[in-house]
Design a protein around this motif. Structure first.
Motif, short mmCIF file in Angstrom:
data_model
loop_
_atom_site.label_atom_id
_atom_site.label_comp_id
_atom_site.label_asym_id
_atom_site.label_seq_id
_atom_site.Cartn_x
_atom_site.Cartn_y
_atom_site.Cartn_z
N LYS A 1 -8.30 5.23 0.81
CA LYS A 1 -7.11 4.73 1.52
C LYS A 1 -7.46 3.58 2.44
N ALA A 2 -8.64 3.66 3.07
CA ALA A 2 -9.07 2.57 3.94
C ALA A 2 -9.28 1.29 3.13
N ILE A 3 -9.85 1.43 1.93
CA ILE A 3 -10.05 0.27 1.05
C ILE A 3 -8.71 -0.34 0.69
N GLU A 4 -7.73 0.53 0.37
CA GLU A 4 -6.38 0.05 0.03
C GLU A 4 -5.79 -0.75 1.20
N TYR A 5 -5.99 -0.22 2.40
CA TYR A 5 -5.44 -0.89 3.58
C TYR A 5 -6.06 -2.28 3.77
N PHE A 6 -7.39 -2.35 3.69
CA PHE A 6 -8.05 -3.64 3.89
C PHE A 6 -7.76 -4.60 2.74
N ASN A 7 -7.58 -4.06 1.54
CA ASN A 7 -7.18 -4.90 0.41
C ASN A 7 -5.83 -5.56 0.68
N GLU A 8 -4.93 -4.75 1.29
CA GLU A 8 -3.56 -5.23 1.53
C GLU A 8 -3.48 -6.21 2.69
N TRP A 9 -4.27 -5.97 3.74
CA TRP A 9 -4.10 -6.75 4.97
C TRP A 9 -5.30 -7.61 5.34
N GLY A 10 -6.39 -7.48 4.57
CA GLY A 10 -7.63 -8.17 4.96
C GLY A 10 -7.50 -9.65 5.17
N ASP A 11 -6.69 -10.32 4.35
CA ASP A 11 -6.56 -11.78 4.49
C ASP A 11 -5.52 -12.19 5.52
N LYS A 12 -4.96 -11.20 6.23
CA LYS A 12 -3.90 -11.51 7.20
C LYS A 12 -4.30 -11.17 8.65
N GLY B 1 6.48 8.24 3.94
CA GLY B 1 5.32 7.91 3.12
C GLY B 1 4.61 6.65 3.56
N LEU B 2 4.94 6.15 4.74
CA LEU B 2 4.31 4.92 5.23
C LEU B 2 2.80 5.10 5.32
N GLN B 3 2.11 3.97 5.40
CA GLN B 3 0.66 3.99 5.31
C GLN B 3 -0.01 4.48 6.60
N ILE B 4 0.67 5.34 7.35
CA ILE B 4 0.08 5.89 8.56
C ILE B 4 -1.18 6.70 8.21
N LYS B 5 -1.16 7.36 7.00
CA LYS B 5 -2.33 8.14 6.58
C LYS B 5 -3.52 7.21 6.30
N LYS B 6 -3.22 6.06 5.70
CA LYS B 6 -4.29 5.08 5.49
C LYS B 6 -4.90 4.68 6.83
N LEU B 7 -4.03 4.48 7.80
CA LEU B 7 -4.51 4.03 9.11
C LEU B 7 -5.27 5.13 9.84
N ASN B 8 -4.99 6.40 9.55
CA ASN B 8 -5.79 7.49 10.11
C ASN B 8 -7.23 7.34 9.65
N GLU B 9 -7.42 7.07 8.36
CA GLU B 9 -8.76 6.88 7.82
C GLU B 9 -9.39 5.61 8.38
#
Length: 548
Positions: free
Chosen positions: A148-159, A218-226
């Motif tokens: 999930k952390a990888i997904e988050y950084f994939n989504e926002w890394g360039d921003k 279902g927001l990415q709050i779980k991703k942000l927990n990780e």
């Protein structure tokens, strides 16, 4: 011996009344009460600086910024929360009565994660952001559990290098797109706006509400927990380096009251969440009355106010601390102009009154709510009256009190304008009363005058609402309105109450911040605060105050 030639020059001041303008004197004359160490201690949960207007919240935030090696400030005015209020998708969710508390938490968590990463890795542009994400991806790929952390950084890394305002728009746009995807082709023609909701049947509303609710939940709050756990391990594992994000100006009008309360509640929740990262601390400054309003407007089932107590640091000043504050500032302003020798209060203010023995600083402090801004305002007024003289006389101090009292009344109106927009009419019930009085001193004529003034207003002031109910014969008695008025006056600090003959007077700025209807009803006597004596023509038996 201090130079005999010192003089209170024209426009001499012991400081400005706001921390931003006062930064020079603030740095040189900071009174350390232990609050700064508590806030800088990342292991200490205290992170929400509470106090009334002028109690030193912004000064403390400024001191944190200048004391910490790694500190960044987030200004709510830069987040453009008003954009959310006017956003069609947010209005769409509001029209469907879907709570967005989780969405507000997500916004804060995302903004705070971005801010601490910018601070930690000095991310200032797109190239810096790419350098950071390349480094973290190489580490993440070794641990498949961090999906999930990888997904988050994939989504926002360039921003990461974007401004907070742009981040907010990106996240809101994602919410809209996810909602469109969730409600599917069946409702593809539905406009995600208030107009769109109004055109739906009840059955369609129910189905769309369920689907839209799933999007929020279902927001990415779980991703942000990780992500928080990941940052604690990977980015913020050096106990020698402490990182701080400070947030001030939450009291300002950066959003409407309801949205602001939801946003502030979400921030407090996220301050708790960021405790997972042991070397990071999020610190916010907040007015005590605004926190009460936040609790009142966001209280839900299971809410327990005591769960937040450990995170609160309430600013309170003793007589000794306020006296030290004035002495430090007086010494500094005269040192700059005249002498390197110490200039004390005794060199500038008159000797104690004959008979009563009251000191000048005691006279000043009695007419404040024990806040630095009040004290500095009074001293500045005294200097203005005593301009071009060697010291302040009692006559000058009494003259200064008149100007100060008017300004204090005006400041109370401004400070409490959001909660009590008709305070200007409410406080008139005290005009001309004795300094200590009983409820019977408020006769029917006086009550009627205030009732009529309040009845002409149309706002959310509790006293106005009570008066309207009274005139609409909704089982509200005139005594009920009086109790509401006295509760208001106590809360703002205009009066103190003596609940029983055996008790001492209670004051909002010293004791409890509010009183119940029952406590007001039982009060044997009430006392008007001395700061308002001159502004409200209060009767006093203290004739010695007019000494020359």
């Amino acid at each position: 011996m201090v130079d005999a030639g010192i003089k209170i020059t024209r426009n001499l001041k012991v400081g400005a009344l706001d921390a931003e303008t006062d930064s020079s004197l603030l740095d040189k004359c900071f009174v350390d009460k232990g609050d700064l160490d508590e806030l800088l201690d990342v292991s200490n949960p205290a992170a929400v600086v509470l106090g009334r207007t002028g109690s030193g919240k912004s000064a403390l935030i400024h001191k944190i910024e200048t004391s910490a090696d790694h500190c960044s400030r987030l200004d709510p005015n830069d987040i453009s929360v008003r954009f959310l209020e006017h956003s069609d998708i947010i209005k769409f969710f509001d029209a469907l009565d879907i709570k967005l508390d989780l969405f507000y938490k997500l916004l804060w968590r995302h903004l705070l994660v971005v801010e601490i990463l910018k601070l930690r890795y000095d991310i200032r542009n797109e190239q810096d952001g790419k350098r950071f994400t390349d480094g973290i991806f190489s580490w993440l790929r070794r641990d498949k559990a961090k999906k999930k952390a990888i997904e988050y950084f994939n989504e926002w890394g360039d921003k990461f290098w974007l401004d907070t305002d742009e981040h907010l728009r990106e996240i809101t746009s994602k919410l809209e797109n996810d909602t469109k995807a969730s409600i599917g082709a069946k409702y593809s023609g539905v406009s995600l706006s208030i107009d769109g909701v109004e055109k739906l049947s009840e059955q369609e509303r129910t189905e769309i509400r369920q689907r839209a609710s799933q999007v929020v939940n279902g927001l990415q709050i779980k991703k942000l927990n990780e992500v928080l756990e990941l940052l604690a391990l990977y980015s913020f594992d050096d106990n020698q380096k402490k990182f701080y994000i400070v947030i001030d100006q939450l009291d300002e009008n950066w959003a409407n009251t309801s949205t602001r309360c939801r946003f502030i509640r979400a921030l407090i929740e996220e301050i708790k969440s960021f405790r997972k990262i042991e070397t990071v601390k999020i610190i916010a400054a907040l007015r005590k009355d605004l926190l009460d309003l936040v609790y009142d407007q966001t209280r839900d089932s299971g809410f327990q106010e005591e769960k937040y107590e450990a995170y609160m640091l309430e600013l309170k000043w003793s007589t000794e601390e306020l006296t030290k504050l004035v002495e430090l500032r007086i010494n500094e302003v005269f040192r700059v102009q005249y002498t390197k020798e110490v200039v004390s209060l005794d060199h500038i203010f008159p000797k104690p009154k004959k008979g009563g023995g009251q000191t000048a600083i005691g006279f000043i402090l009695e007419r404040t709510l024990r806040r630095p801004r009040d004290v500095l305002q009074f001293v500045n007024e005294a200097f203005n009256i005593a301009s071009e003289r060697e010291r302040v006389s009692w006559r000058a101090l009494i003259s200064a009190e008149a100007n100060y009292s008017e300004k204090r009344l005006k400041s109370l109106k401004e400070e409490w304008g959001e909660m009590y927009p008709s305070f200007e009419d409410t406080v008139e019930i005290l005009r001309g009363l004795p300094s200590t009085f009983s409820r019977s001193a408020i006769n029917q004529d006086r009550l009627n005058d205030v009732f009529i003034a309040l009845s002409e207003a149309h706002n959310n002031d509790p006293c106005v609402k009570m008066v309207h109910s009274y005139f609409e014969a909704k089982s509200v008695k005139d005594t009920d309105v009086l109790y509401a008025i006295l509760q208001c006056l106590y809360r703002v600090g205009a009066i103190g109450v003596k609940v029983s003959s055996l008790d001492t007077f209670l004051w909002a700025h010293i004791d409890q911040s509010s009183v119940s209807k029952g406590e007001v009803k039982r009060s044997s006597h009430l006392k008007i605060h001395k700061m308002l004596y001159r502004a409200l023509d209060i009767e006093t038996e203290d004739k010695s105050m007019f000494v020359t």
